[in-house]
Every structure is written in structure tokens, then in C-alpha cells.
Scaffold this motif. Sequence first.
Motif, PDB file in Angstrom:
ATOM      1  N   THR A  40      18.378   2.398  60.504  1.00 30.25           N
ATOM      2  CA  THR A  40      19.578   2.383  59.678  1.00 30.25           C
ATOM      3  C   THR A  40      20.478   1.174  59.926  1.00 30.25           C
ATOM      4  N   PRO A  41      20.788   0.800  61.177  1.00 30.03           N
ATOM      5  CA  PRO A  41      21.658  -0.366  61.386  1.00 30.03           C
ATOM      6  C   PRO A  41      21.099  -1.655  60.777  1.00 30.03           C
ATOM      7  N   GLU A  44      21.643  -1.570  57.015  1.00 28.59           N
ATOM      8  CA  GLU A  44      23.056  -1.794  56.726  1.00 28.59           C
ATOM      9  C   GLU A  44      23.440  -3.254  56.927  1.00 28.59           C
ATOM     10  N   GLU A  45      22.857  -3.891  57.929  1.00 28.91           N
ATOM     11  CA  GLU A  45      23.154  -5.307  58.169  1.00 28.91           C
ATOM     12  C   GLU A  45      22.672  -6.177  57.011  1.00 28.91           C
TER      13      GLU A  45
END
Length: 265
Positions: A40-41, A44-45
Motif C-alpha cells: 500500500t505505501p 500511494e507514493e
Amino acid sequence: MERLKDKVAVITGAGSGIGRAAAELMSAEGARVVVADHHTPSAEETARTIEAAGGRALPVTVDVTDETSVAGMIEAAVGEFGGLHVLCNHVGGTDPRRDLDLLRMDMAEFDRAVALNMRSTLLGARYAVPHMIRAGGGSIINTASVAALVGDVLQTSYGAVKAAVVSITKSIAVQYGPQRVRCNAIAPGAVMTPALENNLPEDVVDSLRRGNALPYLGSPEDIGHTMVFLASDESRYLTGQLLVVDGGMTTQSSAAPGRRAMLPG
């Protein structure tokens, strides 16, 4: 340029490497992009980078081996952007420490490779095609590999499942061509992704470079640009094909690097 203006694109594995490059390049060409990744990170990045550049992006967490998760990814794209025109089935790979030769390969890793590479490709297309038909057509881009075309001393599973991806690509192209859904595959050669840089010793990377007809290895953007082409209407008459983007790796004779030294001057 806006080669993908008004198109909605879903890209799996878009949190890093080739997938991220493709997402950023497609956004720069006008597409609204669903950035799908299991991490997920990272998703999102990538989405933040796209939006900071003026694009529109939706990060989605996905497990491409799980049917419910893949269905949710496609529904999220349609729900957010109103349709679907492009799908890049990019996630894949195996564990090179377990995907060995025939007698020593881990059969559990083989099963994982089937799910991660072949099943994921089928699932992505299965849920994308109906929306593409409703949109009047679309483009599915599957990531295969040069491993599908040659034998190797390792990665027995990887070569097999990537060959299956090529076969799946042709079947989808034939089955849904009448509804203007195109399907093509890309076979990257050695590309300097984080995965390659982190998993291969420098001497192996050097040997890959020597094996190319070109004097360098590819970048994620090299494959991303090819994906943009396949997503765009510039490739409207291209379907069921495998585009080998490998710097000449599979073209060059294994003897060619040594024979260069025999040339005069």
C-alpha cells in the motif's frame, strides 16, 4: 502530448520499477491511472507523484492471486473514473533461490509462480474485458519475459508460466477482437529495476550487459514507453503479439561478444 486522453488505465505492480514508470508515463499522456500494488505505501507514493505532476491517480491495494481482490481493483477503477480502457497485467516473478533446475526446484514455488504470473493474468483480463466492451474497446497488456523464449539453468517455473502468459494473450486477442478488445504481451529482457539490482551480483549484471546487442541494459522507462504505445490508438491494428524488448539479447549469438574482438581495427 495526450496520446491517452480520456482513457482509464489499471496497472498492477505500479508501486515500483516498470509498473511505476508505466503509470507515470501513461498519466503524462493524459490517462487517469489506477495504481495497484500489494504494498500500500508504494502504491500511494506513486499516486502522489502522479498527482503532484498534475495527473489523476487512485492507489489500490491488490493481491493479484485472489479473485475477490482483483475484482475489487477493477470495480474501484470503474467506480472512480467511470470506465476502463487499459489494463496492464504487470505483476509477476518467482523466488530465484527456490525456482531452480528441474530436479531441485521447489514445487510449492512452482504453484506460487502459476498463481502470481498466470492466474493473475487470467483474473485481471476476466474482470476487465466486460468493462472494455462497454467502453467500445480496450487494450490489455500482459508482461511476459524473454524467459518464455529460451531455456535456462535456473527459473524453470518462471519460463514455463511466462510462456503460458504468451498463450493466454493470443487467446484473449482472438476471443474478444470482434468487440475491439486488443491484447498484447511484452517480453522484457534485463531491465535495471530495484528487483534486479538487489538480487543479482554485479558480475551477473555485467554478463547480462555483454549478452545484449546494445551496450547497455534497459530502464523501467524503456518498457513503460512500450506499454504507452500498446495502450494508445497508435497500436490499434496490433493484437495477439509478443513484443520482445530486450536490447537484442535473444537476437545475438552467444558467440558474438567474443567475436567482436576478431574484427579488424
